[in-house]
Scaffold this active site. Structure first.
Site, PDB file in Angstrom:
ATOM      1  N   CYS A   1       0.842  -1.190   0.000  1.00 41.78           N
ATOM      2  CA  CYS A   1       0.000   0.000   0.000  1.00 41.78           C
ATOM      3  C   CYS A   1       0.881   1.244   0.000  1.00 41.78           C
ATOM      4  CB  CYS A   1      -0.935   0.091   1.196  1.00 41.78           C
ATOM      5  SG  CYS A   1      -2.092  -1.253   1.314  1.00 41.78           S
TER       6      CYS A   1
ATOM      7  N   ARG B   1       3.856  -0.405  -4.822  1.00 38.87           N
ATOM      8  CA  ARG B   1       3.596  -0.923  -3.474  1.00 38.87           C
ATOM      9  C   ARG B   1       2.264  -1.676  -3.391  1.00 38.87           C
ATOM     10  NH1 ARG B   1       6.836   1.458   0.306  1.00 38.87           N
ATOM     11  NH2 ARG B   1       5.369   0.813   1.904  1.00 38.87           N
TER      12      ARG B   1
ATOM     13  N   TRP C   1      -2.770  -2.718  -1.622  1.00 42.81           N
ATOM     14  CA  TRP C   1      -2.451  -4.135  -1.777  1.00 42.81           C
ATOM     15  C   TRP C   1      -3.324  -4.819  -0.733  1.00 42.81           C
ATOM     16  CZ3 TRP C   1      -0.454  -8.271   1.045  1.00 42.81           C
ATOM     17  CH2 TRP C   1      -0.039  -9.380   0.283  1.00 42.81           C
TER      18      TRP C   1
ATOM     19  N   ASN D   1      -1.603   2.014   5.586  1.00 46.13           N
ATOM     20  CA  ASN D   1      -0.724   0.955   5.103  1.00 46.13           C
ATOM     21  C   ASN D   1      -0.311   0.146   6.320  1.00 46.13           C
ATOM     22  OD1 ASN D   1       1.366  -0.590   4.010  1.00 46.13           O
ATOM     23  ND2 ASN D   1       2.857   1.060   4.192  1.00 46.13           N
ATOM     24  N   GLY D   2      -0.691  -1.127   6.350  1.00 48.18           N
ATOM     25  CA  GLY D   2      -0.334  -1.965   7.499  1.00 48.18           C
ATOM     26  C   GLY D   2      -1.489  -2.886   7.836  1.00 48.18           C
TER      27      GLY D   2
ATOM     28  N   GLU E   1      17.185 -17.862  -7.814  1.00 51.56           N
ATOM     29  CA  GLU E   1      16.821 -16.511  -8.255  1.00 51.56           C
ATOM     30  C   GLU E   1      16.182 -16.543  -9.648  1.00 51.56           C
ATOM     31  OE1 GLU E   1      16.397 -13.784  -6.987  1.00 51.56           O
ATOM     32  OE2 GLU E   1      16.629 -12.246  -8.506  1.00 51.56           O
TER      33      GLU E   1
ATOM     34  N   LYS F   1      12.457 -15.210 -10.360  1.00 48.30           N
ATOM     35  CA  LYS F   1      12.220 -14.139 -11.328  1.00 48.30           C
ATOM     36  C   LYS F   1      11.158 -14.563 -12.331  1.00 48.30           C
ATOM     37  CE  LYS F   1      13.736 -11.501  -9.963  1.00 48.30           C
ATOM     38  NZ  LYS F   1      14.403 -10.759  -8.924  1.00 48.30           N
TER      39      LYS F   1
ATOM     40  N   GLU G   1       7.619 -14.871 -10.720  1.00 51.66           N
ATOM     41  CA  GLU G   1       6.930 -13.653 -10.297  1.00 51.66           C
ATOM     42  C   GLU G   1       6.468 -12.784 -11.450  1.00 51.66           C
ATOM     43  OE1 GLU G   1       8.920 -10.760  -7.781  1.00 51.66           O
ATOM     44  OE2 GLU G   1      10.827 -11.133  -8.744  1.00 51.66           O
TER      45      GLU G   1
ATOM     46  N   HIS H   1      17.308 -36.866  -7.090  1.00 52.95           N
ATOM     47  CA  HIS H   1      16.609 -37.246  -5.857  1.00 52.95           C
ATOM     48  C   HIS H   1      15.139 -36.845  -5.884  1.00 52.95           C
ATOM     49  CE1 HIS H   1      20.445 -38.461  -4.219  1.00 52.95           C
ATOM     50  NE2 HIS H   1      20.940 -37.343  -4.710  1.00 52.95           N
TER      51      HIS H   1
ATOM     52  N   LYS I   1       6.091  -4.336  -4.347  1.00 57.27           N
ATOM     53  CA  LYS I   1       7.545  -4.210  -4.275  1.00 57.27           C
ATOM     54  C   LYS I   1       8.065  -4.387  -2.852  1.00 57.27           C
ATOM     55  CE  LYS I   1      11.625  -2.819  -5.861  1.00 57.27           C
ATOM     56  NZ  LYS I   1      12.332  -3.934  -6.516  1.00 57.27           N
TER      57      LYS I   1
END
Ligand code: M6R
Length: 617
Positions: free
Chosen positions: A2, A27, A74, A100-101, A490, A494, A497, A513, A612
């Site tokens: 947010c 955000r 968000w 925001n929170g 990574e 990437k 997402e 395995h 983000k």
């Protein structure tokens, strides 16, 4: 998560707020809304979807007010709907609030307020908070005597709140005023020319002012057209410290690039140069850091290092672990910040604790830092955003100086973390057994990294062509060993997402395995195959995949002798020092995932469900 913006000044508040929200959209982008105060009236416009939807709705209102608040969401509590979009207005119509929170005790407060006749239009915790302010405002006017009643009711409310918040509030009885406050969610105040802007971060206000005050946890800001004041939840006045942002709006503009992710991938040579500037000793044999606040002697005494981070930054910590153990022979432990904070792991007293975070606001990383400090450890931060919560709470640290990273997928921040990790490894190694000449060779290799990255970036058109051939698959594996195993993680992160393609990162030899069961002509593998002592082992793993008809993309060192026909596509890396290899190997996976996501028509800068900076648990 947010983004919030509040404006008090002489200009049209909505246009300034909308511009700020566009910059904060990374955000969260589930919904957006504004509320402006025209005299004693509060006018709200809000809409599910992106800020551009809100801008269309707001344009119809022709708002002219010079005070207002705005939010990009968000979703946490309640679905993505117009009703759940912020700002929320109290049921008596007196207060509007953006948040925001997460308010953890909201359910209990909602029951209490419902019993007092308050009605709710949304499923959010934020609306509860807004009504609780209205409740305190109505109930205790006398207590605020001599003080601003609006400010005091917000303060009183926040004392009852459990959870995290960055908020901005308007009140009909106080035209032209905003009360803001923060606890664990970021909030900064821009001090402009006759105007004040509250925002989640500097990108939302840097076009209007570079003078900012970073609010601390538990602080409230009271903005009026005549000025601002800061105070604590305990009513103590706080003297503001005005800092200057060192970057300008141009740094966070897209320029000629199609996406921030593309821009940031191509900014990596410069970001690496910035991370190194002034950080090598005069004799060119080791690293030096100005902000650690720990002497070389104390550093030398450390017998263990512990690194905590989340997501991509956690991958950077894994590479750092490899380099420190390899070159300095000091044991390193790496943990997810979200696990460490609850795990109560036993640590050796001579452990130096590091957190890594691009934003410096990731709530789990911040909590890990606090937990480590509570246990008496000194905590260093590797962090990109100057003045972030993590930067301010750490005992010392190393700024990345990568410049603003806007794309949700971390790219330049990652490679600059890899570089700083490599420099930490060098610093520790040179205090121990690494020779002067090996140190000089290591430093020269790091200095050469930006040019090697430039070389890799020249392959973008070829990698784009390869990406086209793989964009239609549904699953992909990334396989690497040693320092490139974290790169496999990574690469998979990437791709997941930004392209929504299922991908897994694995140590190449672990394939046998379990994951090898996934292999068929429908599941390609990306192999990191650098020259070195285990090259032949990697080739064997590739053979095993090939035998099961799995398509292979090899990211291999130029000159490494891959058996002809083993890989379907090969991306070559220049030969380089071990400390630089992970940085160089990052470029093809970033480009591959970027171009695959484009090919699949995904919104690379704003992938679904993500934000983000993750400021909620
Ligand atoms: O700001 P931070 O470095 O603390 O962020 C940590 C993660 O949320 C972040 O790296 C995330 O995994 C990225 N979106 C990955 O590209």
């Amino acid at each position: 998560m947010c983004g919030i913006v509040g404006y008090v000044g002489k200009q049209n508040a909505v246009s300034i707020i909308l511009e700020g929200l566009k910059r904060l959209e990374y955000r969260g982008y589930d919904s957006a809304g504004v509320c402006v105060q025209q005299g004693r009236r509060l006018d709200v416009a809000k809409k599910a979807g992106r800020v551009e939807n809100l801008a269309k709705v707001a344009a119809k209102h022709r708002f002219t007010a010079t005070t207002g608040i705005g939010h990009t969401r968000w979703a946490t509590h309640g679905g993505v709907t117009d009703a759940n979009a912020h700002p929320h207005v109290s049921s008596d119509g007196k207060f509007a609030l953006i948040h925001n929170g997460v308010i953890e005790n909201y359910a209990q407060m909602k029951t209490f307020l419902a019993g007092k006749g308050f009605a709710f239009q949304s499923e959010t915790d934020t609306e509860v908070l807004c009504n609780l302010i209205a409740y305190h405002y109505a109930k205790e006017p006398a207590r605020a005597k001599g003080r601003n009643r609006f400010l005091e009711s917000v303060r009183k409310t926040l004392r009852h709140v459990e959870g995290t918040y960055g908020i901005a509030v308007l009140c009909t009885d106080f035209p032209g005023e905003i009360v803001g406050a923060r606890k664990a969610s970021p909030l900064i105040l821009g001090v402009g020319d006759g105007e004040y802007i509250l925002a989640s971060d500097a990108s939302a206000l840097v076009s209007r002012t570079q003078n900012v005050v970073y609010l601390k946890d538990g602080e409230l800001a009271h903005l009026t057209p005549k000025g601002f004041s800061l105070s604590t939840l305990d009513q103590a006045d706080v003297s503001p410290v005005v800092d200057r942002i060192t970057w300008s709006i141009a740094d966070s503009e897209l320029g000629s690039h199609a996406h921030f992710m593309e821009k940031e991938i191509f900014e990596q040579p410069a970001a690496l140069e910035n991370a190194m500037r002034g950080r090598f000793s005069a004799d060119g044999s080791t690293a030096q850091f100005g902000g650690l606040n720990i002497s070389a002697g104390e550093f030398r005494e450390m017998e263990r290092f512990m690194f905590c981070a989340c997501g991509t930054a956690w991958h950077a910590c894994l590479v750092t672990e490899h380099l420190i153990e390899r070159f300095a022979r000091v044991p390193v432990e790496v943990d997810y910040a979200s696990e460490f904070r609850y795990r109560n792991s036993p640590l050796d007293p001579r452990t130096l604790f590091f957190v890594m975070s691009q934003s410096g606001e990731t709530i789990d990383t911040l909590a890990a830092l606090r937990e480590a400090k509570r246990k008496g450890y000194r905590v260093m931060a590797v962090n990109n955003v100057v003045g972030s919560s993590i930067a301010r709470e750490a005992d010392g640290g190393i700024y990345q100086h990568a410049g603003p990273e806007v794309g949700v997928a971390s790219t330049k921040a990652f490679t600059s973390q890899l570089l700083i990790g490599a420099m930490i490894a060098l610093y520790v190694a040179r205090m121990r057994d690494m020779s002067f000449s090996d140190g000089v060779e290591y430093v020269n290799a790091l200095k050469g990294a930006p040019d090697l990255v430039r070389q890799m970036l020249k392959q973008a058109p070829r990698i784009k062509a390869i990406a086209k051939r793989y964009a239609h698959y549904h699953d992909m594996l990334f396989l690497g060993r040693l320092s490139l195993f974290p790169l496999a993680l990574e690469g998979a992160l990437k791709l997941k997402e930004i392209s929504y393609l299922h991908a897994e990162g694995y140590p190449a030899a672990e394939m046998k395995h379990g994951p090898i069961a996934l292999i068929s002509e429908k599941c390609p593998s990306v192999f990191f195959a650098p020259k070195g002592e285990i090259f032949s082992k990697i080739v064997s793993s590739m053979q095993e995949i090939k035998a099961r008809k799995g398509p292979i993309i090899a990211i291999a060192t130029a000159g490494a002798e891959l058996p002809p026909g083993l890989a379907d596509d090969v991306i070559l890396m220049p030969e380089c020092h071990e400390a630089v290899l992970p940085i160089i190997a990052s470029i093809p996976v970033q480009l591959l995932s970027y171009y695959i996501a484009l090919e699949r028509g995904c919104d690379v800068d704003k992938p679904r469900n993500l934000a983000k900076s993750v400021t909620v648990e």
